[in-house]
Design a protein around this motif. Structure first.
Motif, PDB file in Angstrom:
ATOM      1  N   VAL A 118     -30.635  13.033 -22.950  1.00  0.00           N
ATOM      2  CA  VAL A 118     -30.344  13.345 -24.319  1.00  0.00           C
ATOM      3  C   VAL A 118     -30.642  12.207 -25.293  1.00  0.00           C
ATOM      4  O   VAL A 118     -30.528  11.138 -24.958  1.00  0.00           O
ATOM      5  CB  VAL A 118     -28.832  13.835 -24.178  1.00  0.00           C
ATOM      6  CG1 VAL A 118     -28.606  15.056 -23.254  1.00  0.00           C
ATOM      7  CG2 VAL A 118     -27.901  12.605 -23.463  1.00  0.00           C
ATOM      8  N   ARG A 119     -30.339  12.238 -26.471  1.00  0.00           N
ATOM      9  CA  ARG A 119     -30.362  11.485 -27.639  1.00  0.00           C
ATOM     10  C   ARG A 119     -28.931  10.880 -27.981  1.00  0.00           C
ATOM     11  O   ARG A 119     -28.669   9.824 -28.293  1.00  0.00           O
ATOM     12  CB  ARG A 119     -30.855  11.756 -28.905  1.00  0.00           C
ATOM     13  CG  ARG A 119     -32.510  12.321 -28.806  1.00  0.00           C
ATOM     14  CD  ARG A 119     -33.073  12.804 -29.889  1.00  0.00           C
ATOM     15  NE  ARG A 119     -34.502  12.900 -29.668  1.00  0.00           N
ATOM     16  CZ  ARG A 119     -35.278  13.362 -30.605  1.00  0.00           C
ATOM     17  NH1 ARG A 119     -34.959  13.753 -31.764  1.00  0.00           N
ATOM     18  NH2 ARG A 119     -36.774  13.555 -30.436  1.00  0.00           N
ATOM     19  N   LEU A 120     -28.027  11.516 -27.423  1.00  0.00           N
ATOM     20  CA  LEU A 120     -26.448  10.989 -27.771  1.00  0.00           C
ATOM     21  C   LEU A 120     -25.471  12.006 -27.288  1.00  0.00           C
ATOM     22  O   LEU A 120     -25.976  12.888 -26.662  1.00  0.00           O
ATOM     23  CB  LEU A 120     -26.086  11.338 -29.447  1.00  0.00           C
ATOM     24  CG  LEU A 120     -26.134  12.757 -29.692  1.00  0.00           C
ATOM     25  CD1 LEU A 120     -24.987  12.867 -30.963  1.00  0.00           C
ATOM     26  CD2 LEU A 120     -27.561  13.275 -30.373  1.00  0.00           C
ATOM     27  N   THR A 121     -24.430  11.512 -27.065  1.00  0.00           N
ATOM     28  CA  THR A 121     -23.279  12.137 -26.402  1.00  0.00           C
ATOM     29  C   THR A 121     -22.220  12.450 -27.623  1.00  0.00           C
ATOM     30  O   THR A 121     -22.051  12.024 -28.418  1.00  0.00           O
ATOM     31  CB  THR A 121     -22.598  11.234 -25.260  1.00  0.00           C
ATOM     32  OG1 THR A 121     -22.084  10.065 -25.595  1.00  0.00           O
ATOM     33  CG2 THR A 121     -23.641  11.185 -24.119  1.00  0.00           C
ATOM     34  N   VAL A 122     -21.212  13.370 -27.126  1.00  0.00           N
ATOM     35  CA  VAL A 122     -20.204  13.665 -27.986  1.00  0.00           C
ATOM     36  C   VAL A 122     -18.837  13.752 -27.319  1.00  0.00           C
ATOM     37  O   VAL A 122     -18.733  14.245 -26.195  1.00  0.00           O
ATOM     38  CB  VAL A 122     -20.467  14.905 -28.694  1.00  0.00           C
ATOM     39  CG1 VAL A 122     -20.615  16.331 -27.508  1.00  0.00           C
ATOM     40  CG2 VAL A 122     -19.474  15.395 -29.695  1.00  0.00           C
ATOM     41  N   ALA A 123     -17.722  13.323 -27.787  1.00  0.00           N
ATOM     42  CA  ALA A 123     -16.330  13.286 -27.349  1.00  0.00           C
ATOM     43  C   ALA A 123     -15.378  13.753 -28.398  1.00  0.00           C
ATOM     44  O   ALA A 123     -14.840  12.979 -29.140  1.00  0.00           O
ATOM     45  CB  ALA A 123     -16.184  11.644 -26.887  1.00  0.00           C
TER      46      ALA A 123
END
Length: 518
Positions: free
Chosen positions: A417-422
């Motif tokens: 992936v290019r980013l994560t999210v929280a």
């Protein structure tokens, strides 16, 4: 008369073998058994033996099985056992055999003990046997506890005892990573570290491989037993989470006089519970949060030092404690940035353990509210163990959402992936998966609740989003803008290098432990 045969098996209870008179091969041989020259019994070699038949030794009925009278031979004496043919005294091959005194808990001794304990005896004799066995068990446990509770190196080192509710597992949760990091820091600070979980039925091999002693079943039955058996042995006692602090703090004071007592809050449970109560409008949770607040503040006031990972929680604790007793101690996170180029990665990942209620709520919020607001077709991965069925069904019903579940190595996800999210709506403490993502060179879009306590620099601070629309916009921009993504990667790695290195942990924990500066 020629005699052939062999003594195959000899214990203090039984002897097995075979014998045949070659001049009268179908006639059973009568045998005398003697111990140290004294005849103790007689037997007939007439038992069937399939192995003799296979070897072509007559009809095979030449075996003998002799049990010694009175149950067994003396355990502490050296015994010479001889088998002779009745009449002329010819010795059966393989005899005489010698049994040395029992000096180890071998199979023969175990068998004799089991045999003796299986006997039907009166109540008084049963009580006597039970008392004897319990005394021996207590002696063995004491000897084992002394070996396992104190590593050899501790003879010349101060000892630190760490107590937590469970055996830590690095892949499970942030609390485990924090306690593992702090135990390693205590070792680097010169302590011989002993760990005990409140559930002593655990496997301590991983910790023991790192030189951390573990107090576990069967050598200990309770944490209380550990503290009492090693009274006065520890220079520092580290209690992780309010459960352990509330249960054992007073006993630590009673048994480890002079030890420095460190209470690590992990995160303020009352804060997380109060926030959940407010969001869900639940009076019962609000009342429980007050109960937790009382427990946590009571434990903090009784400790010599209080450890938290969050600047925000440190400020809350400062309202009730002198500033010098509150210490912000991070945990070490190894930098392992992904080597997969930006153009070969695609998508966003949410990572969290779904047995933790805030993560379930956050994942549902991401699926139902945030991702529909993202204007681009960006795949979204839900990663983590314990995913409930309703969340899996929800993910399956939405295009672009993939429920991955548990993975053994998160770097397989960071390489995709290019980013994560929280998108957490509530919580407390520092969010471990945010740190893991930054250490992997993958930026993270956060809600204020997920970013709390991190003091993120620019441009990472710009990724903190208050609304679903803001979060969706940040996801899309960070996913498509390689320059911005790279700037966030570099800022994240620099932040982790400065805040979560082993040196930073050692320095902060050294102060919390009351050790003088190097």
């Amino acid at each position: 008369m020629a005699l052939r045969g062999h003594v195959d098996w000899l214990t203090r209870r039984q002897m097995i073998g075979w014998a045949q008179d070659t001049t009268a091969p179908d006639t059973p041989v009568s045998l005398f058994v003697s111990v140290d020259g004294r005849v103790v019994g007689r037997c007939l070699a007439d038992r069937p033996r399939d192995d003799l038949v296979r070897e072509g030794i007559g009809h095979g009925r030449h075996g003998f099985d002799f049990e010694f009278p009175d149950g067994s031979l003396p355990a502490l004496s050296r015994c010479t056992v001889t088998v002779r043919r009745e009449g002329d005294g010819t010795v059966v091959p393989g005899s005489p055999r010698v049994l040395d005194p029992v000096t180890s808990f071998d199979e023969d001794l175990q068998s004799r003990l089991a045999h003796a304990l299986a006997e039907t005896v009166g109540e008084a004799e049963s009580d006597r046997r039970l008392t004897f066995l319990l005394d021996q068990v207590q002696l063995l446990r004491q000897l084992g506890a002394e070996r396992r509770g104190a590593p050899a190196a501790a003879q010349n080192q101060p000892r630190a005892l760490v107590i937590d509710t469970v055996m830590p597992a690095a892949e499970r949760d942030a609390g485990s990573n924090a306690i593992l990091s702090h135990m390693r820091a205590l070792q680097r600070l010169g302590y011989a570290v002993t760990f005990v979980p409140t559930d002593l039925w655990a496997d301590g091999r991983v910790l023991e491989a790192e030189g951390i002693s573990c107090c576990l079943h069967p050598w200990y039955a309770t944490v209380e037993e550990v503290l009492r058996r090693h009274a006065g042995a520890f220079a520092l006692v580290y209690l992780h989470r309010v459960d352990t602090a509330g249960r054992y703090m007073q006993l630590v004071r009673d048994t480890q006089r002079g030890a420095r007592l460190v209470y690590s809050v992990a995160d303020l449970h009352h804060l997380r519970t109060a926030r959940q109560a407010e969001i869900e409008g639940r009076a019962d949770l609000a009342a429980y949060a007050e109960h937790l607040r009382f427990l946590e503040h009571t434990a903090a006031k009784a400790a010599d030092a209080v450890v938290t990972h969050s600047m925000v929680e440190a400020a809350i604790l400062h309202q009730h404690l002198p500033a010098e007793r509150v210490h912000v101690v991070p945990w070490a996170v190894t930098l392992r940035p992904t080597l997969v180029p930006f153009e070969y990665r695609r998508g966003v990942a949410f990572i969290g353990g779904y047995r933790h209620r805030p993560n379930v709520d956050a994942a549902q919020y991401l699926i139902e509210t945030v991702m529909p607001a993202v204007t681009l077709a960006i795949p979204c991965l839900l990663v983590g163990s314990g995913m409930p069925d309703h969340l899996q069904r929800l993910a399956t019903a939405r295009p672009g959402i993939e429920a991955i579940g548990h993975v053994s190595d998160l770097h397989a996800i960071f390489d995709r992936v290019r980013l994560t999210v929280a998108p957490l709506a509530y919580g407390a403490g520092i969010k471990g998966k945010v740190l893991d993502s930054l250490a992997a060179g993958v930026p993270c879009v956060c809600t204020p609740a997920a970013a709390e306590g991190l003091d993120l620099p620019e441009p990472l601070a710009e990724l903190v989003a208050n609304t679903p629309v803001e979060m969706a916009r940040s996801i899309a921009t960070l996913h498509e803008d390689e320059g911005l993504n790279r700037a966030c990667v570099e800022a994240g790695l620099a932040y982790m290098r400065a805040r979560h290195s082993e040196d930073q942990v050692d320095l902060a924990l050294q102060t919390a432990a009351g050790l003088p500066a190097a």
